[in-house]
Design an enzyme around this catalytic site. Structure first.
Site, PDB file in Angstrom:
ATOM      1  CG  ASP A  22       0.174  -3.197  -8.627  1.00 27.46           C
ATOM      2  OD1 ASP A  22       0.065  -4.090  -7.765  1.00 27.46           O
ATOM      3  OD2 ASP A  22       0.961  -2.239  -8.522  1.00 27.46           O
ATOM      4  CE  LYS A  46       0.961  -7.192  -5.024  1.00 30.80           C
ATOM      5  NZ  LYS A  46       2.242  -6.529  -4.784  1.00 30.80           N
ATOM      6  CE  LYS A  66      -0.424   2.907  -6.019  1.00 30.51           C
ATOM      7  NZ  LYS A  66       0.247   1.927  -5.152  1.00 30.51           N
ATOM      8  NE  ARG A 104      -5.208  -5.484  -5.817  1.00 24.85           N
ATOM      9  CZ  ARG A 104      -4.274  -4.568  -6.018  1.00 24.85           C
ATOM     10  NH1 ARG A 104      -3.218  -4.866  -6.745  1.00 24.85           N
ATOM     11  NH2 ARG A 104      -4.397  -3.359  -5.510  1.00 24.85           N
ATOM     12  CD  GLN A 128       5.156  -2.872  -1.773  1.00 23.80           C
ATOM     13  OE1 GLN A 128       4.895  -3.579  -0.804  1.00 23.80           O
ATOM     14  NE2 GLN A 128       4.230  -2.193  -2.423  1.00 23.80           N
ATOM     15  NE  ARG A 169      -2.947  -1.095  -8.510  1.00 25.58           N
ATOM     16  CZ  ARG A 169      -2.560   0.108  -8.937  1.00 25.58           C
ATOM     17  NH1 ARG A 169      -3.229   0.729  -9.892  1.00 25.58           N
ATOM     18  NH2 ARG A 169      -1.506   0.709  -8.407  1.00 25.58           N
TER      19      ARG A 169
HETATM   20  C1  S3P Z   1       5.356  -1.462  -5.762  1.00 27.91           C
HETATM   21  C2  S3P Z   1       5.646  -2.779  -5.888  1.00 27.91           C
HETATM   22  C3  S3P Z   1       4.624  -3.824  -6.073  1.00 27.91           C
HETATM   23  C4  S3P Z   1       3.256  -3.255  -6.408  1.00 27.91           C
HETATM   24  C5  S3P Z   1       2.931  -2.030  -5.634  1.00 27.91           C
HETATM   25  C6  S3P Z   1       3.985  -0.958  -5.850  1.00 27.91           C
HETATM   26  C7  S3P Z   1       6.473  -0.520  -5.571  1.00 27.91           C
HETATM   27  O1  S3P Z   1       4.582  -4.577  -4.894  1.00 27.91           O
HETATM   28  O2  S3P Z   1       2.253  -4.221  -6.195  1.00 27.91           O
HETATM   29  O3  S3P Z   1       1.682  -1.495  -6.026  1.00 27.91           O
HETATM   30  O4  S3P Z   1       6.279   0.696  -5.773  1.00 27.91           O
HETATM   31  O5  S3P Z   1       7.561  -0.969  -5.203  1.00 27.91           O
HETATM   32  P1  S3P Z   1       5.585  -5.820  -4.692  1.00 27.91           P
HETATM   33  O6  S3P Z   1       6.852  -5.443  -5.344  1.00 27.91           O
HETATM   34  O7  S3P Z   1       5.737  -6.019  -3.247  1.00 27.91           O
HETATM   35  O8  S3P Z   1       4.928  -6.937  -5.427  1.00 27.91           O
END
Ligand code: S3P
Length: 456
Positions: free
Chosen positions: A337, A364, A37, A368, A186, A411
């Site tokens: 995750d 999340k 993803k 969770r 993110q 999830r």
């Molecule tokens: C993701 C980063 C994660 C993860 C999310 C996907 C990404 O979040 O939980 O499902 O693709 O950058 P965080 O980095 O904010 O923890």
């Protein structure tokens, strides 16, 4: 009974689709889970920011990624599906995005919304970001703060920095050296994507390294990126702004976070023996594998190889007698995750599992920490939450028989269906529809291994 496709219940309006899982005997067979993803979102975003044609294979065609594809198209890129997982993106270049006609709707996806906020920052356009009821509850201030430091105007936002948010990119974006308060890919990715449109160097420092797909893809598309260690577990990523991104082919490897479900299922269902093919082995994503092996899980990585710039391997997994372990907090970013399904594995392990430092689980797709704890409790598993730690008292036998509230969280849904495959009584969940955000073929894939999953 069929696999629902209704997960794009924008703003949470679609009817819930209950499901249940029950024990049916050993799982057997070879499967391939969908594309990663994180890599899929980024493939579309970088394709849209490069000038020319980017070809993608193995793209995850889940609701989250499809919403990112639509948003890229609304910002001016040409995004076409050519076949199963095969896509073509004709990008408009950094600074070339156009003002979208309507709000960008990211559905359930924090990754799509947050990364694309960074993506639009370097363009003198105005865009509104929105999502479903789950996404509207999630914190966006962690993205808005660094973007505002770079000169982005937050024209509008819901209370507490929530969606819907309207951003206006400035004529001249300022680069920053950002010390991220949370180890979050993110946040890091939003700042780096914004940094593409700023002159000079933008850097992000994290005390604990989060997944590095953005850095890898920046390099793959020809940007100048430098990654240095920081402290014991951290990294600093520095990007030279205003590069010309060159289109580059991307093959998306299978998602380790989706592989986690058949993986844990095979470990807890006695006598199981399965192979999950081509799973991404990026070390910043393999914390679950490390943990399950420490618990005594029989997992072999076969045929490790490089595919599309990432190391991948086939996982052979056999039913195992697990034991409780302590999971250190610094491992959290590499398995963030996977805690819900790890909690399920821990319920079937002998002894106590303590998972430390889980504060990020509260923000999340659902809270969770609470959702997992409630699901464990509903199925007769003893647990405790102490601060940000989750403690699960494992026993070889789990009663099951509970109804789990999934809170629009894919999830949570998949984790507790996995529990039902090895519990004494079936486990029911209130809504399976959000599984389509990340793993649309979850039910047929699991059934193909022999899992007893019923969808209402
Ligand atoms: C993701 C980063 C994660 C993860 C999310 C996907 C990404 O979040 O939980 O499902 O693709 O950058 P965080 O980095 O904010 O923890």
């Amino acid at each position: 009974m069929s696999q629902p496709t209704a997960a794009a219940s924008q703003h949470g309006a679609a009817p819930a689709v209950p499901a249940q899982a029950s024990a049916t005997g050993p799982l057997k067979g070879t499967v391939r889970v969908p594309g990663d993803k994180s890599v899929s979102h980024r493939a579309l975003i970088f394709g849209a920011l490069a000038i020319g044609e980017t070809r993608i294979t193995g793209l995850l065609e889940g609701e989250d990624v499809l919403n990112t594809a639509k948003a890229c198209a609304a910002l001016g890129a040409r995004v076409e599906r050519l076949g199963d997982g095969e896509w073509r993106v004709n990008g408009v270049g950094i600074g070339g995005l156009r003002t979208p006609d309507r709000p960008l709707d990211f559905g359930n996806s924090g990754t799509g919304a947050r990364l694309m906020m960074g993506m639009v920052a370097g363009n003198p356009i105005t865009a509104t970001f929105d999502g479903d009821a789950s996404l509207r509850r999630r914190p966006m201030k962690r993205i808005l703060d660094p973007l505002a430091m770079m000169g982005v105007q937050v024209v509008d936002q819901a209370e507490g920095g929530r969606l819907p948010v309207t951003l206006k990119g400035p004529r001249d974006l300022a680069p920053i050296a950002y010390e991220s308060p949370v180890a979050s890919a993110q946040i890091k990715s939003a700042v780096l994507l914004a940094g593409l449109g700023a002159p000079g160097e933008t850097s992000v420092t994290e005390k604990e390294a989060s997944r590095d797909h953005t850095e890898r893809m920046l390099t793959h598309f020809g940007a100048d990126v430098c990654v240095k260690p920081y402290g014991t577990h951290g990294r600093r990523v520095t990007l030279k702004g205003r590069p010309e991104l060159k289109p580059a082919p991307i093959h998306v490897p299978a998602d380790p976070s989706s592989a986690a479900f058949p993986l844990v299922a095979a470990l807890i269902v006695p006598g199981s023996d399965i192979v999950i093919e081509g799973v991404m082995m990026n070390p910043l994503r393999t914390g679950l594998l490390t943990t399950l092996r420490e618990m005594g899980g029989d997992i072999e990585v076969l045929g490790e190889r490089t595919e599309g710039g990432e190391s991948v391997g086939d996982l052979r997994v056999r039913g195992s007698a697990l034991r409780g372990v302590e999971v250190p907090p610094e491992r959290a970013p590499s398995m963030i995750d996977e805690y819900p399904v790890l909690a399920v594995a821990a319920a079937f392990a002998q002894g106590t599992t303590r998972m430390r430092g889980l504060s990020e689980l509260r923000v999340k797709e659902s809270d969770r920490l609470t959702a997992v704890a409630d699901g464990l409790g509903a199925n007769g598993v003893a647990y405790a939450i102490e601060g940000d730690d989750l403690i699960v008292e494992g026993r070889a036998h789990v009663a099951g028989g509970g109804l789990v509230a999934t809170h629009m969280d894919h999830r949570i849904a998949m984790s507790f269906l996995v529990m039902g495959l090895a519990s004494q009584a079936p486990v029911r969940i209130d809504d399976i529809s959000f599984v389509a955000t990340s793993f649309p073929a979850f039910v047929p894939l699991m059934r193909g291994l022999g899992a007893g999953i019923e969808v209402a």
